[in-house]
Design an enzyme around this catalytic site. Structure first.
Site, mmCIF file in Angstrom:
data_model
loop_
_atom_site.group_PDB
_atom_site.id
_atom_site.type_symbol
_atom_site.label_atom_id
_atom_site.label_comp_id
_atom_site.label_asym_id
_atom_site.label_seq_id
_atom_site.Cartn_x
_atom_site.Cartn_y
_atom_site.Cartn_z
ATOM 1 N N THR A 1 0.824 -1.213 0.000
ATOM 2 C CA THR A 1 0.000 0.000 0.000
ATOM 3 C C THR A 1 0.860 1.267 0.000
ATOM 4 O OG1 THR A 1 -1.539 -1.259 1.346
ATOM 5 C CG2 THR A 1 -1.904 1.100 1.264
ATOM 6 N N ALA B 1 12.656 20.373 -3.669
ATOM 7 C CA ALA B 1 13.876 19.656 -3.258
ATOM 8 C C ALA B 1 15.114 20.211 -3.960
ATOM 9 C CB ALA B 1 13.735 18.171 -3.587
ATOM 10 N N GLU C 1 9.295 9.852 9.400
ATOM 11 C CA GLU C 1 8.043 10.611 9.600
ATOM 12 C C GLU C 1 6.808 9.743 9.396
ATOM 13 O OE1 GLU C 1 5.976 13.108 10.923
ATOM 14 O OE2 GLU C 1 7.526 14.483 10.195
ATOM 15 N N GLY D 1 0.650 8.350 10.174
ATOM 16 C CA GLY D 1 0.550 8.481 8.709
ATOM 17 C C GLY D 1 1.030 9.811 8.178
ATOM 18 N N ILE E 1 0.414 12.902 9.134
ATOM 19 C CA ILE E 1 0.537 14.073 10.017
ATOM 20 C C ILE E 1 2.022 14.339 10.286
ATOM 21 C CG2 ILE E 1 -0.067 15.059 12.261
ATOM 22 C CD1 ILE E 1 -2.395 13.050 12.404
ATOM 23 N N GLY F 1 -9.287 -2.625 5.280
ATOM 24 C CA GLY F 1 -7.833 -2.527 5.142
ATOM 25 C C GLY F 1 -7.165 -1.552 6.094
ATOM 26 N N GLU G 1 -3.812 -3.604 11.131
ATOM 27 C CA GLU G 1 -2.503 -4.223 10.907
ATOM 28 C C GLU G 1 -2.710 -5.667 10.449
ATOM 29 O OE1 GLU G 1 0.755 -2.670 11.594
ATOM 30 O OE2 GLU G 1 -0.680 -1.068 11.341
ATOM 31 N N ASP H 1 0.380 -1.310 18.499
ATOM 32 C CA ASP H 1 0.686 -0.349 17.434
ATOM 33 C C ASP H 1 0.788 1.064 18.021
ATOM 34 O OD1 ASP H 1 0.652 0.334 14.410
ATOM 35 O OD2 ASP H 1 -0.955 1.590 15.217
ATOM 36 N N LYS I 1 4.156 3.764 18.447
ATOM 37 C CA LYS I 1 4.186 5.176 18.046
ATOM 38 C C LYS I 1 4.449 6.077 19.262
ATOM 39 C CE LYS I 1 0.942 4.035 14.344
ATOM 40 N NZ LYS I 1 -0.479 3.809 14.062
HETATM 41 N N1 HSE Z 1 -3.048 -0.083 11.723
HETATM 42 C C1 HSE Z 1 -2.609 1.272 11.834
HETATM 43 C C2 HSE Z 1 -3.809 2.104 12.265
HETATM 44 C C3 HSE Z 1 -2.070 1.755 10.515
HETATM 45 O O1 HSE Z 1 -4.942 1.584 12.259
HETATM 46 O O2 HSE Z 1 -3.635 3.255 12.633
HETATM 47 C C4 HSE Z 1 -1.188 2.962 10.610
HETATM 48 O O3 HSE Z 1 -0.097 2.798 11.455
#
Ligand code: HSE
Length: 435
Positions: free
Chosen positions: A13, A33, A127, A132, A134, A185, A188, A199, A203
Site C-alpha cells: 500500500t 527539493a 516521519e 501516517g 501528520i 484494510g 494491521e 501499534d 508510536k
Molecule cells: N493499523 C494502523 C492504524 C495503521 O490503524 O492506525 C497505521 O499505522
C-alpha cells in the site's frame, strides 16, 4: 539539477502510494527539493498491478537494492522487524540514507539503528512511522524546538478509533466493527496490534523520545487495549459528558515520565474528542506555545506516502547544500539523550470511571463509599441506574477525583470482595487534558 537516486523496498500500500506521489507531484517536488527524485530500483517479492514500474530496475531480492551503488536513499516499506532491520543496517553500512514507515522497527531497534547511522554519517528518517500523513516528527523536532514539552496525548491508531466511533454512534459491538475495519484494510496484518494497543505503543514510545530527549524504551510502555470496552460504558461516559478514546499518553512529571496506552474518558468539549473514524490526532503541550493539536489521516496509501516523500525532500535539500545530520534523529544529539525514569503505574494519578453491579438494598452504597474514603479516594460524581424490570441489581457508576492507581487497585479489590457486588468492577482512566 542533479537527480537524487532512490531505491524502494516493498510495493504494498505505502510503496504504491509513494510511487504515485513521486510521479504525480514530480514537478513541484523537484522545485522544492531542488533536485529531481528519481526511483531507480525497486525491491519486491512480487509485482503489484497497481504500480507502474516501467523504466525502473526491479529485483525480487530486496537486498539487491541495498547493494546497488546507484541508490543514494533506500526507502524501507516492507514492515516487520527482522528482515527490515537487516535491510536497513545493510543500507547504512553501504553509506545510504534510509527512509522508513516502520514504527515497530524504530520503536524496538531505533537506538541501535540511529547509533549505526551516526557512525556511518547517514540519516534514518521515519516521519511516516507515526500517524501516517501528520507531520508530527517535524513538529516535535523542529517546530517546537524552543519548548519544554510537558505532555502529549494522541489518538494514534486509526483502527481503534474507528471501532470506538462506531460503538458510540451506532451502538455496534466491538467484534462486528473490527471485522469491518479489517475488510476496509485499516487494521494491521495482525489486528491484535491495533486493538491491544501495541501499534499505539510503538508510536507513543517514539513520540516520547522526541518530546523528552530520552532513548527509545518500548518495553516500558504500559499498554491496555480496547477489547473489554462495552457499548454500555461508552453510553454512560456520554451521559457524564465524556467520550472514550484509546489514547497514547506521555507526560513528564516531577519523578519521571509516564508512558501509557489505554482507553480514556476525555471531556466531550475537547477538539480531540471530535476526532472520529480512522483519523489520528496528537495534542502536544509545550511550555511556551501552550496546547497544539495535529490532526489528519493516520494511515492509507497517499497520506503515508506524503510523509515518506517529505523525508525524501528533506534529505535531497541537505544533499543540495552538502550536509547531513542537521536535525538529530531523536531531536537532541545522541550524547544529550537522558535516561529518564518511567513512573510505575501504581503511582500514576488520574481520575477514574468505575462501574459496578450492586445489590439494590440498604447499606451497599455507604459500604462502597466508605471503602473509597478509607483509601483516600474522593468521589466526584455518582450515578445509580434504576433496576431493570424484575432485577435486584443496579449499575453504580462512580467518577473519582485524581487518585493513584495503587489506591484504586486496593479499593477495587475490597469492593469486589463484598458479597453485595456482582462480578468485576469496570475501570477506565479519565484525563481532563487541561495541563
Ligand atoms: N493499523 C494502523 C492504524 C495503521 O490503524 O492506525 C497505521 O499505522
Amino acid at each position: 539539477m542533479n537527480p537524487v537516486k532512490i531505491g524502494i523496498c516493498g510495493l504494498g500500500t505505502v510503496g504504491s502510494g509513494t510511487l504515485t506521489v513521486l510521479r504525480d507531484n514530480a514537478e513541484l517536488i523537484a522545485a522544492r527539493a531542488h533536485a529531481s527524485l528519481q526511483v531507480v530500483h525497486v525491491g519486491a517479492r512480487r509485482d503489484n498491478p497497481a504500480c507502474d514500474v516501467s523504466g525502473i530496475r526491479v529485483s525480487r531480492d530486496i537486498f539487491e537494492v541495498a547493494r546497488d551503488p546507484e541508490v543514494e536513499i533506500l526507502v524501507e516499506l516492507i514492515g516487520g522487524t527482522t528482515v527490515a532491520r537487516e535491510l536497513v543496517e545493510m543500507a547504512i553500512l553501504a553509506g545510504k540514507h534510509v527512509v522508513t514507515a516502520n514504527k515497530a522497527l524504530i520503536a524496538e531497534f531505533g537506538n541501535e539503528i540511529f547509533a549505526l547511522a551516526d557512525e556511518h554519517g547517514v540519516e534514518v528518517r521515519y516521519e511516516a512511522a507515526i500517524a501516517g500523513g501528520i507531520p508530527i516528527v517535524k513538529a516535535l523536532r523542529e517546530g517546537l524546538a524552543g519548548n519544554r514539552i510537558e505532555w502529549l496525548a494522541g489518538i494514534i491508531n486509526g483502527t481503534g478509533n474507528f471501532i470506538l466511533t462506531e460503538m458510540r454512534d451506532k451502538g455496534r459491538e466491538f467484534a462486528d466493527v473490527l471485522a469491518e475495519a479489517q475488510a476496509l484494510g485499516y487494521a494491521e496484518a495482525d489486528p491484535t496490534f491495533d486493538v491491544e494497543g501495541i501499534d499505539a505503543a510503538h508510536k507513543l514510545v517514539i513520540l516520547a523520545s522526541l518530546a523528552f530527549g530520552m532513548p527509545l524504551q518500548f518495553d516500558d510502555v504500559y499498554t491496555e487495549g480496547i477489547t473489554e470496552l462495552t457499548t454500555q460504558d461508552v453510553g454512560y461516559a456520554l451521559e457524564l459528558g465524556y467520550i472514550i478514546k484509546h489514547l497514547g499518553i506521555a507526560k513528564q512529571n516531577g519523578s519521571g515520565v509516564e508512558l501509557r496506552v489505554h482507553p480514556t474518558l476525555i471531556p466531550d468539549d475537547l477538539l480531540l474528542a471530535d476526532v472520529d473514524g480512522v483519523k489520528n490526532a496528537i495534542l502536544v503541550e509545550g511550555n511556551a506555545v501552550g496546547p497544539t493539536l495535529y490532526y489528519g489521516a493516520g494511515a492509507g496509501a497517499l497520506p503515508t506516502a506524503s510523509a515518506v516523500v517529505a523525508d525524501l525532500v528533506d534529505l535531497a535539500r541537505d544533499f543540495g547544500v552538502g550536509q547531513s545530520g542537521r536535525v538529530p534523529a531523536l531531536a537532541v544529539a545522541r550524547s544529550s539523550l537522558r535516561d529518564l525514569p518511567i513512573v510505575p503505574m501504581s503511582q500514576v494519578q488520574t481520575p477514574w470511571y468505575l462501574r459496578m453491579e450492586v445489590e439494590d438494598k440498604p447499606g451497599v452504597l455507604s459500604r462502597v463509599a466508605s471503602i473509597f474514603s478509607e483509601q483516600g479516594i474522593s468521589i466526584e460524581a455518582l450515578i445509580q441506574k434504576a433496576p431493570e424490570q424484575g432485577q435486584t441489581r443496579v449499575s453504580l457508576i462512580v467518577l473519582t477525583n485524581k487518585a493513584p492507581q495503587g489506591s484504586v487497585d486496593t479499593a477495587v479489590a475490597l469492593i469486589e470482595a463484598l458479597d453485595t457486588i456482582n462480578g468485576k468492577v469496570t475501570r477506565i482512566r479519565v484525563e481532563p487534558l487541561d495541563g
